[in-house]
Motif scaffolding. Structure first.
Motif, PDB file in Angstrom:
ATOM      1  N   ARG A  64       0.627  -1.108   0.054  1.00  0.00           N
ATOM      2  CA  ARG A  64       0.183   0.044  -0.345  1.00  0.00           C
ATOM      3  C   ARG A  64       0.772   0.720  -0.194  1.00  0.00           C
ATOM      4  O   ARG A  64       1.856   1.432   0.796  1.00  0.00           O
ATOM      5  CB  ARG A  64      -0.872  -0.116   0.992  1.00  0.00           C
ATOM      6  N   VAL A  65       1.039   2.039  -1.009  1.00  0.00           N
ATOM      7  CA  VAL A  65       1.242   3.620  -0.380  1.00  0.00           C
ATOM      8  C   VAL A  65       0.369   4.753  -0.227  1.00  0.00           C
ATOM      9  O   VAL A  65      -0.348   5.053  -0.878  1.00  0.00           O
ATOM     10  CB  VAL A  65       1.704   3.735  -2.529  1.00  0.00           C
ATOM     11  N   LYS A 118       9.684  11.812  -1.097  1.00  0.00           N
ATOM     12  CA  LYS A 118       9.429  10.988  -0.656  1.00  0.00           C
ATOM     13  C   LYS A 118       7.939  10.652   0.070  1.00  0.00           C
ATOM     14  O   LYS A 118       7.523  10.515  -0.261  1.00  0.00           O
ATOM     15  CB  LYS A 118      10.184  11.422   1.147  1.00  0.00           C
ATOM     16  N   VAL A 119       7.692   9.163  -0.070  1.00  0.00           N
ATOM     17  CA  VAL A 119       6.758   8.401  -0.090  1.00  0.00           C
ATOM     18  C   VAL A 119       6.918   6.907   1.017  1.00  0.00           C
ATOM     19  O   VAL A 119       8.114   6.371   0.706  1.00  0.00           O
ATOM     20  CB  VAL A 119       6.057   7.628  -1.452  1.00  0.00           C
ATOM     21  N   GLN A 120       5.432   6.929   1.449  1.00  0.00           N
ATOM     22  CA  GLN A 120       5.691   5.722   2.342  1.00  0.00           C
ATOM     23  C   GLN A 120       5.223   4.612   2.195  1.00  0.00           C
ATOM     24  O   GLN A 120       3.900   4.354   1.328  1.00  0.00           O
ATOM     25  CB  GLN A 120       4.688   5.992   3.632  1.00  0.00           C
ATOM     26  N   ILE A 150      -4.537   9.303   1.934  1.00  0.00           N
ATOM     27  CA  ILE A 150      -5.007   8.433   1.146  1.00  0.00           C
ATOM     28  C   ILE A 150      -3.433   7.383   0.999  1.00  0.00           C
ATOM     29  O   ILE A 150      -2.615   8.003   1.424  1.00  0.00           O
ATOM     30  CB  ILE A 150      -5.617   9.177   0.637  1.00  0.00           C
ATOM     31  N   SER A 151      -4.690   5.950   0.359  1.00  0.00           N
ATOM     32  CA  SER A 151      -3.329   5.176   0.005  1.00  0.00           C
ATOM     33  C   SER A 151      -4.174   4.169  -1.332  1.00  0.00           C
ATOM     34  O   SER A 151      -5.359   4.008  -1.390  1.00  0.00           O
ATOM     35  CB  SER A 151      -3.062   4.513   1.083  1.00  0.00           C
ATOM     36  N   ARG A 152      -3.511   3.481  -1.306  1.00  0.00           N
ATOM     37  CA  ARG A 152      -3.682   2.781  -2.591  1.00  0.00           C
ATOM     38  C   ARG A 152      -2.948   1.451  -2.551  1.00  0.00           C
ATOM     39  O   ARG A 152      -1.409   1.609  -2.864  1.00  0.00           O
ATOM     40  CB  ARG A 152      -4.136   3.315  -3.751  1.00  0.00           C
ATOM     41  N   SER A 153      -3.339   0.024  -3.210  1.00  0.00           N
ATOM     42  CA  SER A 153      -2.576  -0.924  -3.108  1.00  0.00           C
ATOM     43  C   SER A 153      -1.699  -0.771  -4.685  1.00  0.00           C
ATOM     44  O   SER A 153      -2.352  -0.953  -5.538  1.00  0.00           O
ATOM     45  CB  SER A 153      -3.125  -2.025  -3.099  1.00  0.00           C
ATOM     46  N   LEU A 183       7.462   0.296  -9.182  1.00  0.00           N
ATOM     47  CA  LEU A 183       6.663   0.628  -9.208  1.00  0.00           C
ATOM     48  C   LEU A 183       5.911   1.031 -10.653  1.00  0.00           C
ATOM     49  O   LEU A 183       5.877   2.184 -11.316  1.00  0.00           O
ATOM     50  CB  LEU A 183       5.403   1.874  -8.556  1.00  0.00           C
ATOM     51  N   MET A 184       4.961   0.389 -11.097  1.00  0.00           N
ATOM     52  CA  MET A 184       4.092   1.003 -12.485  1.00  0.00           C
ATOM     53  C   MET A 184       2.563   1.390 -12.090  1.00  0.00           C
ATOM     54  O   MET A 184       1.895   0.738 -11.836  1.00  0.00           O
ATOM     55  CB  MET A 184       3.911   0.324 -13.372  1.00  0.00           C
TER      56      MET A 184
END
Length: 596
Positions: free
Chosen positions: A382-383, A441-443, A392-395, A419-420
């Motif tokens: 999950r990003v 930066k991203v988690q 917000i997040s998505r897989s 990631l694509m």
């Protein structure tokens, strides 16, 4: 004792007290693995000046047509070297059964828990038939390690695999094993455990091994107390460890289970000498703390062989030389917490960004803390992002990072996570990710997902149904399946559904792979195709799938029951794909649906 080995013109050393499998070095990073194996083995076999103990090894002159390359050709000719047909590789062999196959015309041997039919190999063995017969009908692991532990027997004998060596036949009646045909009259049984009232005779229910232990350790104790006094469960088996060194490098090896598909994490060295390697598989976290004998450099190279469960870490030594030992290893294990993994966030930094088509990007991230992570095949992360103060997040399923260069099979792990991502006009998280710039930066979460590669361990032919960015989990699968060597993938078909030709991501890379490996075939299907489009049109349906399968299976000897299908796309696509496959008698046991 320190032993000298020669490989590809270089010298390397290992301690003879260590258990070993095949030697791993930098020369095996190339995708043409068979050519590398041939070169390494011939270098060793053709050197008659020394052996493991410094003495010449006995050799024989092989007949014409009996070289290593001839053996490889025989293995790839389609001839069944096991004599067992479709059940080859699936059998559980006891030592008693193994001992029956001890003749030249019927010879089996075991090396490190695997049983091979070596009958066809006698005339190819450089040490001669007499030497090979010493391993016929027995576990030859010790003999193999004594003569040539560096030889890659898994590659040489992969087409001869019969099955695994076991202590007890899994089909045996364990009740008869412990009690014989007549059980003691004092024993009693019920449908569930040892809970019937005293004095009541035992029924015919089979007594399981746990209750057997409980009864004899605590006879006459009530059922409730028996539950409290049950013997402890067997301790978790830690990954087996090995190591190899050269003058400038040391390779650390862990053997997980075959097809365990582990999550691998490794910390940068503390004081250039102490590293922590975490291997997570089968719901267990294995922590391996390694204090090296001397200092090493960072980063390291990581190589993973999913089929065998072998994970290698190659470190460069700070100072060139041969170490007396590798250092000190401490291993611990604990249960993994899947719920916690979904909540843990890890910081990543964007290092590279590349356009795939008009609305899709490849983005390569590295961990902020400099750790190296290998995401298991088929798992997603999950990003997380923050937009207007809201999280917000998505897989997303990571893709092979060689898509950034040349899309070819490789067991070498890249430096980060790739990631694509397709950018949607109204998609908040997709716009957040694709707006990122270098060093932003991203988690990410820890890897998630239910994919289990053991379900396809015995499968050889595959159908992939992907829609749009549903191609992402398929890319790692394609690389893995085409790289398999023990149970080689024979045929791999991709039906790729998109709206227009411009929407097809990675079209060039997939077409190049199709040219490179004839086992892989791709059919593009467009729902809004231009008049000039010459390929398939429409949406997924049973007729389209059936036509592709007929072409896929033609003259192969496989049937529709041999096919295993992977599906990934929007929920509506996934549901429709399962329904259409059901019309073709492809049931649930032949299907895996990726669901983020």
């Amino acid at each position: 004792m320190l032993c000298k080995l020669k490989l590809n013109g270089c010298c390397c050393w290992r301690w003879s007290s260590s258990k070993s499998e095949d030697l791993s070095d930098d020369d095996r990073k190339d995708s043409s693995r068979n050519a590398d194996v041939k070169e390494e083995i011939e270098d060793v076999w053709n050197d008659e000046e020394w052996d493991k103990d410094g003495n010449p090894r006995n050799k024989v002159a092989l007949q014409p047509g009996r070289s290593l390359i001839d053996w490889i050709r025989l293995g790839t000719s389609g001839k069944d070297l096991t004599g067992l047909g479709s059940i080859a590789g699936t059998l559980s062999i006891t030592k008693q059964e193994l001992a029956k196959h001890n003749q030249k015309n019927d010879a089996w041997t075991a090396i490190r828990g695997r049983v091979y039919n070596i009958t066809e190999y006698f005339s190819f063995h450089p040490g001669g038939e007499e030497e090979l017969m010493k391993g016929a009908g027995v576990d030859a692991t010790a003999l193999f390690d004594q003569i040539h532990p560096w030889v890659n027997y898994e590659q040489i004998l992969q087409k001869c695999l019969v099955g695994r060596l076991v202590a007890i036949n899994p089909n045996i009646d364990t009740e008869a094993l412990f009690f014989g045909e007549k059980r003691p009259s004092s024993l009693k049984s019920s449908n569930s455990s040892l809970e019937e009232p005293a004095g009541k005779p035992f029924g015919k229910t089979k007594l399981n091994f746990q209750n057997f232990l409980t009864f004899f350790i605590h006879p006459g104790v009530s059922a409730e107390k028996q539950q409290l006094l049950k013997p402890p469960s067997m301790p978790t088996a830690l990954p087996r460890f090995d190591w190899i060194q050269k003058l400038d490098f040391i390779t650390i090896i862990f053997y997980t289970k075959a097809f365990s598909n582990p999550l691998v994490e490794i910390n940068p060295p503390f004081n250039d000498q102490t590293v922590l390697i975490c291997l997570i598989y089968d719901g267990i976290v294995f922590k391996n703390e390694l204090v090296f004998h001397e200092k090493i450099r960072w980063p390291c190279d990581v190589n993973v062989t999913i089929e065998t469960g072998k994970v290698e870490f190659v470190f460069k030594k700070t100072s060139s030389g041969i170490w007396e030992n590798y250092g000190v290893l401490t291993q611990r294990s604990k249960s993994a917490n899947a719920a916690l993994s979904a909540q843990v966030k890890t910081g990543y930094v964007l290092k590279r960004k590349m356009s795939v088509n008009h609305n899709t990007w490849l983005l390569q991230f590295e961990r902020q803390d400099r750790k190296k992570t290998l995401i298991p095949i088929g798992k997603h992360v999950r990003v997380f992002g923050t937009v207007n103060g809201e999280e917000i997040s998505r897989s997303y399923t990571p893709v092979p990072d060689n898509l950034l260069d040349k899309f070819v099979p490789s067991s070498t792990v890249g430096e980060g996570v790739c990631l694509m991502v397709k950018r949607y006009p109204e998609g908040r998280i997709s716009r957040f990710i694709t707006d990122q710039k270098s060093e932003d930066k991203v988690q990410f979460s820890k890897p998630l997902g239910a994919m289990d590669l053991k379900t396809i361990e015995r499968r050889e032919t595959f159908l992939l149904l992907a829609a749009g960015t549903g191609i992402t989990p398929m890319l790692g699968l394609i690389m893995f399946l085409l790289e398999r060597r023990i149970k080689k993938c024979q045929f791999l078909r991709l039906l790729f559904f998109n709206k227009t030709e411009a929407d097809i991501p990675l079209k060039r890379q997939l077409e190049e792979l199709e040219e490179l490996d004839k086992r892989f075939k791709m059919d593009n299907v467009l729902s809004q195709a231009a008049e000039s489009w010459r390929g398939h049109r429409g949406h997924i349906n049973a007729s389209l799938v059936q036509n592709s399968l007929q072409e896929h299976l033609k003259d192969t000897g496989y049937t529709i029951k041999d096919i295993f299908c992977f599906i990934c796309g929007p929920p509506v696509f996934n549901q429709l794909a399962v329904e259409e496959l059901d019309k073709l008698s492809i049931g649930e046991s032949q299907i895996f649906v990726f669901d983020g």
